[in-house]
Motif scaffolding. Sequence first.
Motif, PDB file in Angstrom:
ATOM      1  N   THR A 294       3.889  -0.111  -0.731  1.00  0.00           N
ATOM      2  CA  THR A 294       3.460  -1.287   0.018  1.00  0.00           C
ATOM      3  C   THR A 294       2.399  -0.850   1.011  1.00  0.00           C
ATOM      4  O   THR A 294       2.172   0.343   1.206  1.00  0.00           O
ATOM      5  CB  THR A 294       4.630  -1.915   0.786  1.00  0.00           C
ATOM      6  OG1 THR A 294       5.101  -0.980   1.758  1.00  0.00           O
ATOM      7  CG2 THR A 294       5.764  -2.299  -0.164  1.00  0.00           C
ATOM      8  N   LYS A 295       1.762  -1.831   1.646  1.00  0.00           N
ATOM      9  CA  LYS A 295       0.754  -1.461   2.648  1.00  0.00           C
ATOM     10  C   LYS A 295       1.394  -0.657   3.784  1.00  0.00           C
ATOM     11  O   LYS A 295       0.777   0.267   4.321  1.00  0.00           O
ATOM     12  CB  LYS A 295       0.059  -2.713   3.200  1.00  0.00           C
ATOM     13  CG  LYS A 295       0.946  -3.633   4.025  1.00  0.00           C
ATOM     14  CD  LYS A 295       0.144  -4.722   4.721  1.00  0.00           C
ATOM     15  CE  LYS A 295       1.036  -5.524   5.654  1.00  0.00           C
ATOM     16  NZ  LYS A 295       0.308  -6.544   6.416  1.00  0.00           N
ATOM     17  N   GLU A 296       2.631  -0.994   4.135  1.00  0.00           N
ATOM     18  CA  GLU A 296       3.302  -0.284   5.219  1.00  0.00           C
ATOM     19  C   GLU A 296       3.587   1.171   4.833  1.00  0.00           C
ATOM     20  O   GLU A 296       3.366   2.096   5.620  1.00  0.00           O
ATOM     21  CB  GLU A 296       4.607  -0.992   5.586  1.00  0.00           C
ATOM     22  CG  GLU A 296       4.434  -2.338   6.268  1.00  0.00           C
ATOM     23  CD  GLU A 296       4.205  -3.488   5.291  1.00  0.00           C
ATOM     24  OE1 GLU A 296       3.908  -4.603   5.740  1.00  0.00           O
ATOM     25  OE2 GLU A 296       4.330  -3.241   4.066  1.00  0.00           O
ATOM     26  N   LYS A 297       4.059   1.361   3.594  1.00  0.00           N
ATOM     27  CA  LYS A 297       4.371   2.716   3.149  1.00  0.00           C
ATOM     28  C   LYS A 297       3.104   3.554   3.006  1.00  0.00           C
ATOM     29  O   LYS A 297       3.085   4.738   3.362  1.00  0.00           O
ATOM     30  CB  LYS A 297       5.135   2.667   1.828  1.00  0.00           C
ATOM     31  CG  LYS A 297       6.558   2.152   1.954  1.00  0.00           C
ATOM     32  CD  LYS A 297       7.260   2.165   0.604  1.00  0.00           C
ATOM     33  CE  LYS A 297       8.694   1.657   0.733  1.00  0.00           C
ATOM     34  NZ  LYS A 297       9.380   1.632  -0.590  1.00  0.00           N
ATOM     35  N   LYS A 299       0.280   3.092   4.621  1.00  0.00           N
ATOM     36  CA  LYS A 299      -0.207   3.372   5.972  1.00  0.00           C
ATOM     37  C   LYS A 299       0.585   4.532   6.595  1.00  0.00           C
ATOM     38  O   LYS A 299       0.008   5.417   7.247  1.00  0.00           O
ATOM     39  CB  LYS A 299      -0.086   2.122   6.849  1.00  0.00           C
ATOM     40  CG  LYS A 299      -0.729   2.247   8.222  1.00  0.00           C
ATOM     41  CD  LYS A 299      -0.629   0.925   8.970  1.00  0.00           C
ATOM     42  CE  LYS A 299      -1.456   0.953  10.243  1.00  0.00           C
ATOM     43  NZ  LYS A 299      -1.054   2.021  11.182  1.00  0.00           N
ATOM     44  N   GLU A 300       1.897   4.530   6.377  1.00  0.00           N
ATOM     45  CA  GLU A 300       2.741   5.588   6.936  1.00  0.00           C
ATOM     46  C   GLU A 300       2.394   6.951   6.327  1.00  0.00           C
ATOM     47  O   GLU A 300       2.334   7.966   7.041  1.00  0.00           O
ATOM     48  CB  GLU A 300       4.213   5.267   6.678  1.00  0.00           C
ATOM     49  CG  GLU A 300       5.177   6.292   7.239  1.00  0.00           C
ATOM     50  CD  GLU A 300       6.621   5.977   6.922  1.00  0.00           C
ATOM     51  OE1 GLU A 300       7.504   6.743   7.376  1.00  0.00           O
ATOM     52  OE2 GLU A 300       6.879   4.984   6.212  1.00  0.00           O
ATOM     53  N   SER A 303      -0.785   8.140   7.788  1.00  0.00           N
ATOM     54  CA  SER A 303      -0.587   8.506   9.188  1.00  0.00           C
ATOM     55  C   SER A 303       0.054   9.883   9.320  1.00  0.00           C
ATOM     56  O   SER A 303      -0.310  10.678  10.206  1.00  0.00           O
ATOM     57  CB  SER A 303       0.274   7.449   9.884  1.00  0.00           C
ATOM     58  OG  SER A 303       0.463   7.777  11.242  1.00  0.00           O
ATOM     59  N   ARG A 310      -5.767   0.827   9.025  1.00  0.00           N
ATOM     60  CA  ARG A 310      -5.361  -0.353   9.797  1.00  0.00           C
ATOM     61  C   ARG A 310      -5.096  -1.505   8.847  1.00  0.00           C
ATOM     62  O   ARG A 310      -5.669  -1.573   7.759  1.00  0.00           O
ATOM     63  CB  ARG A 310      -6.446  -0.760  10.809  1.00  0.00           C
ATOM     64  CG  ARG A 310      -6.642   0.243  11.931  1.00  0.00           C
ATOM     65  CD  ARG A 310      -7.532  -0.305  13.010  1.00  0.00           C
ATOM     66  NE  ARG A 310      -7.744   0.679  14.073  1.00  0.00           N
ATOM     67  CZ  ARG A 310      -8.407   0.446  15.196  1.00  0.00           C
ATOM     68  NH1 ARG A 310      -8.936  -0.755  15.405  1.00  0.00           N
ATOM     69  NH2 ARG A 310      -8.557   1.379  16.110  1.00  0.00           N
ATOM     70  N   TYR A 311      -4.257  -2.436   9.310  1.00  0.00           N
ATOM     71  CA  TYR A 311      -4.037  -3.651   8.541  1.00  0.00           C
ATOM     72  C   TYR A 311      -5.273  -4.537   8.605  1.00  0.00           C
ATOM     73  O   TYR A 311      -6.103  -4.413   9.509  1.00  0.00           O
ATOM     74  CB  TYR A 311      -2.821  -4.408   9.067  1.00  0.00           C
ATOM     75  CG  TYR A 311      -1.522  -3.634   8.955  1.00  0.00           C
ATOM     76  CD1 TYR A 311      -1.198  -2.956   7.785  1.00  0.00           C
ATOM     77  CD2 TYR A 311      -0.617  -3.579  10.012  1.00  0.00           C
ATOM     78  CE1 TYR A 311      -0.007  -2.250   7.667  1.00  0.00           C
ATOM     79  CE2 TYR A 311       0.567  -2.873   9.910  1.00  0.00           C
ATOM     80  CZ  TYR A 311       0.867  -2.207   8.734  1.00  0.00           C
ATOM     81  OH  TYR A 311       2.042  -1.505   8.622  1.00  0.00           O
ATOM     82  N   LEU A 341      -5.192  -3.329   3.408  1.00  0.00           N
ATOM     83  CA  LEU A 341      -5.317  -2.198   4.319  1.00  0.00           C
ATOM     84  C   LEU A 341      -6.784  -1.818   4.450  1.00  0.00           C
ATOM     85  O   LEU A 341      -7.538  -1.845   3.480  1.00  0.00           O
ATOM     86  CB  LEU A 341      -4.529  -1.010   3.769  1.00  0.00           C
ATOM     87  CG  LEU A 341      -4.006   0.055   4.743  1.00  0.00           C
ATOM     88  CD1 LEU A 341      -3.017  -0.560   5.734  1.00  0.00           C
ATOM     89  CD2 LEU A 341      -3.332   1.180   3.958  1.00  0.00           C
TER      90      LEU A 341
END
Length: 366
Positions: A294-297, A299-300, A303, A310-311, A341
């Motif tokens: 996912t975009k969150e995963k 991004k993590e 990072s 960034r979103y 993203l």
Amino acid sequence: MGGSELKYIQDAFDTNWISQYGLNINEFENQLEKYLGNNSFVTALSSGTAAIHLALRMLNVQEDDFVICQSFTFVASVNPVLYQKAIPIFVDSETSTWNMCPNALEDAIKYCLQKGKKPKAIIVISLYGMPFMVDEILEISKKYEIPIIEDSAEALGSKYKNKLCGTFGDLSVISFNGNKIITTSGGGILISRNQSDKNRALYLATQAKENRDYYHHSEVGYNYRMSNISAGIGRGQLEVLENRIMKRRENHEFYQRVFQNYEEIELFEEPNDDFFSNYWLNTITIEGNNFNITKEKLKEKFSKNNIETRYLWKPMHLQPLYKDYKFFGADVCGTLFGSGLCLPSGTNLTDECKDRIVNVLIKIKK
């Protein structure tokens, strides 16, 4: 920095013109007018937000007037509407450019007319450097006789049918904030279509001070003029503009090569040859979950490798500040926000940086 900015800054100090007057401001405006062409009259200001605010003032937007706004944008594109106590009407994006949807725009206009008020302006964005659907939006503007404020804050150097962004609106805006493709540290320009409007913009940007031997004011003005020092930075930056555009587009070519083997990830690209983007930011949407990402995963994972992402912009109609205002469309922009993203896109992106990005993407498939 390009390297020659200090020369122009030093000149401002040497001549003792460091505030809102001086050679740098005059030359910066002149150079931009030559670059943009097409009857472009430039007023250098303290920010792109200030330019949007002045554009609204110049179009006589007042309390309770309707102003149609693109929902998928940064909040600075819309806040000046509230400065004027006007009412923003939000319009969805279409999928090819992620900018204002012509069909939803016309629906919004018809709604406003049914309420007995024609919108005073349409604020349309060229998001992430991608030109909006110029022909379609301008046709609707002409049909209903509603002026366009073109927010090309992110789109300096982008083109539609070989015509530069910043030249399509009745009034247009470009930003030189520190994160833009070139910068004046902070600043922006308002682009008018004639000398009279430029004079009006300059008048409002300098506290609406009238040309008399004493301080005389008949209406509200603002302290929105760019400083001569900031304009000096801008002059130096203009010397490397074409190089900056080339570097951003090279970044995009890098991402094209990277993502050609990732069916689940779609890179945002020019719809056809009519569009030329400066690719201020390279962005992706994640369309599938074959490798449970996912975009969150994603991004993590970036990072953890000290790579900043960034979103996408959270649409205005989903913001607490604007949730009670009318929105037209199928929430395409909400879907984009949910799956998208922004990737590293700076002009100083090195081969080493690119290798680190590739290594992260390789690991997510394992």
